[in-house]
Design a protein around this motif. Structure first.
Motif, short mmCIF file in Angstrom:
data_model
loop_
_atom_site.label_atom_id
_atom_site.label_comp_id
_atom_site.label_asym_id
_atom_site.label_seq_id
_atom_site.Cartn_x
_atom_site.Cartn_y
_atom_site.Cartn_z
N UNK A 139 0.81 -1.23 0.00
CA UNK A 139 0.00 0.00 0.00
C UNK A 139 0.83 1.27 0.00
N UNK A 140 2.13 1.18 0.32
CA UNK A 140 2.97 2.37 0.35
C UNK A 140 3.47 2.76 -1.04
N UNK A 141 3.20 1.93 -2.06
CA UNK A 141 3.57 2.28 -3.43
C UNK A 141 2.49 3.16 -4.05
N UNK B 70 3.91 3.35 -9.37
CA UNK B 70 4.93 2.41 -8.89
C UNK B 70 4.38 0.99 -8.86
N UNK B 71 3.09 0.86 -8.50
CA UNK B 71 2.46 -0.46 -8.51
C UNK B 71 2.38 -1.03 -9.90
N UNK B 72 2.09 -0.17 -10.90
CA UNK B 72 2.06 -0.62 -12.29
C UNK B 72 3.44 -1.10 -12.72
N UNK C 4 12.62 3.85 -7.23
CA UNK C 4 11.70 4.17 -6.13
C UNK C 4 11.10 2.90 -5.54
N UNK C 5 10.72 1.98 -6.43
CA UNK C 5 10.13 0.72 -5.97
C UNK C 5 11.13 -0.07 -5.13
N UNK D 53 11.21 -8.39 -7.68
CA UNK D 53 10.33 -9.25 -8.47
C UNK D 53 9.91 -10.47 -7.66
N UNK D 54 10.86 -11.06 -6.94
CA UNK D 54 10.54 -12.23 -6.12
C UNK D 54 9.51 -11.89 -5.05
#
Length: 216
Positions: free
Chosen positions: A149-151, A155-157, A188-189, A202-203
């Motif tokens: 939820x902090x993204x 950033x989520x995309x 940022x991610x 990714x993991x």
């Protein structure tokens, strides 16, 4: 009266579409263009209500033309009319500002309904295209915000597409942004996930159920 500009590099297709549109009540074709550069110039001159835009054209392509037209003339609705039904083209067109996306197999009734809908401020997609849009965004919506939820939404995309196996260049095309922007969002991610590497991020995403259908 709805005014329309037809943009396509095939003269016969333009002629056929103009004939179809001219037979519709309340529709006036105010111009035609064989490429994106000509389309941008004509939009400034004739100020149509709607632009019917092909994507693949020589010179300036339809995606770039769509982005420039919607930025320079936000009151003009661009409807993509193309043979391309792949997800990357659909999402790139939407991010470029297109208000509709139809395949060239659409009938005259579909085109007429689409023109009426975009004039009401609605976004319109053909049936096959709509399935892709709904499937893609519902997939993101089920996982990314709840897992991280902090993204931000963007950033989520980016994380979702990373987890689907896309590299930065492919993500940039999908999101219709520059590779530099993608690199910044990836950084940022990684920072927000406290991941040391892209593979680690990714993991973690896949462990959270994101990007499970790689390359969708």
């Amino acid at each position: 009266m709805t005014t329309v500009l037809v943009v396509d590099d095939h003269a016969m297709f333009r002629a056929g579409m103009i004939a179809v549109l001219s037979a519709m009540d309340g529709i006036t074709v105010v111009g035609e263009a064989p490429d994106g550069a000509t389309a941008i110039r004509l939009v400034g001159e004739v100020r149509p209500d709607v632009v019917l835009m092909d994507l693949r054209m020589p010179g300036l392509d339809g995606l770039t033309a769509t982005a420039r037209i919607t930025e320079q003339h936000p009151g003009v609705a661009v409807v993509v009319l193309t043979m391309n039904d792949d997800g990357d083209s659909v999402f790139a067109a939407l991010r470029a500002g297109a208000r509709g996306y139809l395949l060239k197999e659409a009938g005259a009734d579909d085109v007429e309904r689409t023109l009426a809908a975009v004039m009401r401020g609605e976004a319109v997609f053909g049936p096959r295209v709509a399935e892709q849009v709904v499937g893609f965004f519902s997939g993101i919506g089920r996982s990314s915000p709840q897992a991280f939820p902090h993204l931000t939404v963007r950033e989520g995309e980016v994380l979702d597409l990373m987890a689907r196996g896309l590299d930065n260049a492919s993500i940039a095309r999908r999101l219709f942004v520059s590779e530099k922007t993608v690199r910044n969002r990836v950084s940022d991610v990684l920072a927000k996930l406290q991941a040391r590497t892209r593979a680690e991020a990714v993991a973690r995403a896949r462990d959270a159920g994101i990007g499970g259908e790689a390359g969708r």
